[in-house]
Enzyme design. Structure first.
Site, PDB file in Angstrom:
ATOM      1  N   SER A   1      41.173   9.634  41.531  1.00  0.00           N
ATOM      2  CA  SER A   1      42.718   9.945  41.844  1.00  0.00           C
ATOM      3  C   SER A   1      43.566   8.823  41.439  1.00  0.00           C
ATOM      4  O   SER A   1      43.130   7.529  41.575  1.00  0.00           O
ATOM      5  CB  SER A   1      42.782  10.249  43.172  1.00  0.00           C
ATOM      6  OG  SER A   1      44.445  10.215  43.484  1.00  0.00           O
TER       7      SER A   1
ATOM      8  N   TYR B   1      41.268   9.638  52.074  1.00  0.00           N
ATOM      9  CA  TYR B   1      41.184  10.041  50.964  1.00  0.00           C
ATOM     10  C   TYR B   1      41.087   9.187  49.731  1.00  0.00           C
ATOM     11  O   TYR B   1      39.986   9.160  48.817  1.00  0.00           O
ATOM     12  CB  TYR B   1      42.291  11.058  50.501  1.00  0.00           C
ATOM     13  CG  TYR B   1      42.226  11.599  49.099  1.00  0.00           C
ATOM     14  CD1 TYR B   1      41.405  12.833  48.847  1.00  0.00           C
ATOM     15  CD2 TYR B   1      43.135  11.348  48.145  1.00  0.00           C
ATOM     16  CE1 TYR B   1      41.284  13.392  47.602  1.00  0.00           C
ATOM     17  CE2 TYR B   1      43.089  11.898  47.002  1.00  0.00           C
ATOM     18  CZ  TYR B   1      42.264  12.722  46.617  1.00  0.00           C
ATOM     19  OH  TYR B   1      42.061  13.275  45.496  1.00  0.00           O
TER      20      TYR B   1
HETATM   21  N1  NAP Z   1      45.282  18.413  42.070  1.00  0.00           N
HETATM   22  C1  NAP Z   1      45.435  16.777  42.260  1.00  0.00           C
HETATM   23  O1  NAP Z   1      46.890  16.463  42.171  1.00  0.00           O
HETATM   24  C2  NAP Z   1      44.427  16.015  42.197  1.00  0.00           C
HETATM   25  C3  NAP Z   1      44.699  14.525  41.899  1.00  0.00           C
HETATM   26  C4  NAP Z   1      43.717  13.767  41.610  1.00  0.00           C
HETATM   27  C5  NAP Z   1      42.615  14.040  41.907  1.00  0.00           C
HETATM   28  N2  NAP Z   1      42.097  15.402  42.235  1.00  0.00           N
HETATM   29  C6  NAP Z   1      40.948  15.900  42.448  1.00  0.00           C
HETATM   30  O2  NAP Z   1      40.367  16.776  41.573  1.00  0.00           O
HETATM   31  C7  NAP Z   1      39.050  17.481  42.186  1.00  0.00           C
HETATM   32  C8  NAP Z   1      39.765  18.921  41.989  1.00  0.00           C
HETATM   33  O3  NAP Z   1      40.789  19.151  42.880  1.00  0.00           O
HETATM   34  P1  NAP Z   1      41.781  20.419  42.444  1.00  0.00           P
HETATM   35  O4  NAP Z   1      43.149  20.144  42.206  1.00  0.00           O
HETATM   36  O5  NAP Z   1      41.102  21.423  41.547  1.00  0.00           O
HETATM   37  O6  NAP Z   1      41.708  20.909  43.785  1.00  0.00           O
HETATM   38  P2  NAP Z   1      41.673  22.560  44.214  1.00  0.00           P
HETATM   39  O7  NAP Z   1      42.458  23.423  43.457  1.00  0.00           O
HETATM   40  O8  NAP Z   1      41.710  22.390  45.654  1.00  0.00           O
HETATM   41  O9  NAP Z   1      39.940  23.059  44.226  1.00  0.00           O
HETATM   42  C9  NAP Z   1      39.039  22.182  44.770  1.00  0.00           C
HETATM   43  C10 NAP Z   1      37.722  22.862  44.406  1.00  0.00           C
HETATM   44  O10 NAP Z   1      36.838  22.150  45.008  1.00  0.00           O
HETATM   45  C11 NAP Z   1      36.045  23.057  45.824  1.00  0.00           C
HETATM   46  N3  NAP Z   1      35.362  22.283  46.862  1.00  0.00           N
HETATM   47  C12 NAP Z   1      36.106  21.639  47.984  1.00  0.00           C
HETATM   48  N4  NAP Z   1      35.278  21.397  48.946  1.00  0.00           N
HETATM   49  C13 NAP Z   1      33.902  21.649  48.305  1.00  0.00           C
HETATM   50  C14 NAP Z   1      32.814  21.537  48.948  1.00  0.00           C
HETATM   51  N5  NAP Z   1      32.514  20.740  50.119  1.00  0.00           N
HETATM   52  N6  NAP Z   1      31.508  22.028  48.146  1.00  0.00           N
HETATM   53  C15 NAP Z   1      31.866  22.480  47.027  1.00  0.00           C
HETATM   54  N7  NAP Z   1      33.078  22.657  46.374  1.00  0.00           N
HETATM   55  C16 NAP Z   1      34.142  22.199  47.127  1.00  0.00           C
HETATM   56  C17 NAP Z   1      36.807  24.181  46.310  1.00  0.00           C
HETATM   57  O11 NAP Z   1      35.945  25.125  46.647  1.00  0.00           O
HETATM   58  P3  NAP Z   1      36.609  26.351  47.425  1.00  0.00           P
HETATM   59  O12 NAP Z   1      37.478  27.336  46.462  1.00  0.00           O
HETATM   60  O13 NAP Z   1      35.242  27.059  48.019  1.00  0.00           O
HETATM   61  O14 NAP Z   1      37.433  25.855  48.372  1.00  0.00           O
HETATM   62  C18 NAP Z   1      37.613  24.209  44.638  1.00  0.00           C
HETATM   63  O15 NAP Z   1      36.831  24.901  44.002  1.00  0.00           O
HETATM   64  C19 NAP Z   1      39.102  16.923  43.405  1.00  0.00           C
HETATM   65  O16 NAP Z   1      37.969  15.903  43.581  1.00  0.00           O
HETATM   66  C20 NAP Z   1      40.527  16.104  43.701  1.00  0.00           C
HETATM   67  O17 NAP Z   1      40.118  15.043  44.789  1.00  0.00           O
HETATM   68  C21 NAP Z   1      43.145  16.356  42.153  1.00  0.00           C
END
Ligand code: NAP
Length: 251
Positions: A143, A156
């Site tokens: 992140s 986090y």
């Molecule tokens: N969006 C941002 O602003 C942002 C910025 C920096 C980094 N990130 C990172 O990017 C990655 C994806 O984020 P996103 O924005 O796509 O979030 P998101 O839309 O909330 O999607 C999260 C995904 O991770 C899955 N997940 C969460 N906990 C899990 C677990 N214990 N085992 C397996 N799957 C799990 C969720 O599954 P379910 O559908 O079952 O909940 C979903 O598929 C994360 O690592 C996050 O920290 C995001």
């Protein structure tokens, strides 16, 4: 022969976008999902419509006890669908946010973050290593919050900082097999993440947009294709790097 990528948490958000971008650039995908099989199947269908192969497998990355059974299912899918014993690319994407000031963060929140973002990444990579082809790639999601600080993101961001160091050690230890390992660190992106805060709260959205050189927050399409490009055969000499994909956030 097409390359096969395994993307964790690929049923929605950045994982879904990454899976689709990989397929668009000619790769096959193993879509893992924690609980939402319907969403994962939708991603599989879209990938197959692009003429690529895909399968969906359940995986809770925090449940390390379930990893051996997951590896068995994976091996059987690899044999049945691709006639192979190995896959090529691992994208450790799955993750959630728990945002609280340090003096309000519970031990359960802290442990939950480290279970998913650190322990899960570590032990999944360890278990999958024998099945990752020589010359393969790993991308770990971090992140922008490991470079800049905001109150409420301590646990986090600490977990993501740990992932960045794991990336360096994976690159060091797996490099002998030609496996390149990098961190992709997105800035604020419009997904469900954090309750959809960046996408749904106009004030927060404008605040983060104002911090970027490119003048807006990120969209999933700003991330998935970038990860797919890191996995391309001709992008082969980048390893052990943290690549921030944030539109120039707070530079
Ligand atoms: N969006 C941002 O602003 C942002 C910025 C920096 C980094 N990130 C990172 O990017 C990655 C994806 O984020 P996103 O924005 O796509 O979030 P998101 O839309 O909330 O999607 C999260 C995904 O991770 C899955 N997940 C969460 N906990 C899990 C677990 N214990 N085992 C397996 N799957 C799990 C969720 O599954 P379910 O559908 O079952 O909940 C979903 O598929 C994360 O690592 C996050 O920290 C995001």
């Amino acid at each position: 022969m097409s390359k096969i990528a395994l993307v964790t948490g690929a049923n929605r958000g950045l994982g879904r976008n990454t899976a689709l971008a990989i397929a668009k650039s000619g790769g096959d995908v193993i879509v893992t999902y924690r609980s939402n099989a319907g969403q994962a199947q939708e991603v599989v269908t879209l990938i197959r419509e692009m003429g690529r192969q895909a399968v969906a497998l359940p995986l809770d990355v925090a449940d390390t006890a379930s990893i051996p059974a997951f590896v068995e299912s994976l091996r059987s899918e690899l044999r049945n669908t691709w006639g192979r014993d190995s896959f090529d690319h691992l994208v450790n994407n799955a993750g959630h946010g728990e945002f609280a000031l340090i003096d309000e963060t519970t031990e359960a929140q802290f442990d939950g973050l480290f279970a998913v973002h650190v322990k899960g990444v570590f032990f999944l990579a360890k278990a999958l290593l024998p099945h990752l082809a020589d010359g393969g790639r790993i991308v770990n999601l971090s992140s922008g919050l490991t470079r800049i600080s905001f109150p409420g993101f301590a646990a986090y961001s600490a977990a993501k900082a740990a992932v960045e160091m794991l990336t360096v050690y994976m690159a060091r230890e797996f490099g002998a097999r030609g496996i390149a390992v990098n961190t992709v660190a997105p800035g604020a992106i419009e997904t469900d993440f954090g309750g959809g805060l960046v996408r749904d709260n106009a004030e927060v959205n404008a605040q983060f947009a104002g911090m970027t050189a490119l003048g807006r927050v990120g969209l999933p399409d700003d991330i998935g294709p970038m990860i797919a490009s890191l996995l391309r055969d001709d992008n082969r000499w980048v390893t052990a790097q943290r690549i921030e994909v944030s539109g120039g956030q707070t530079i």
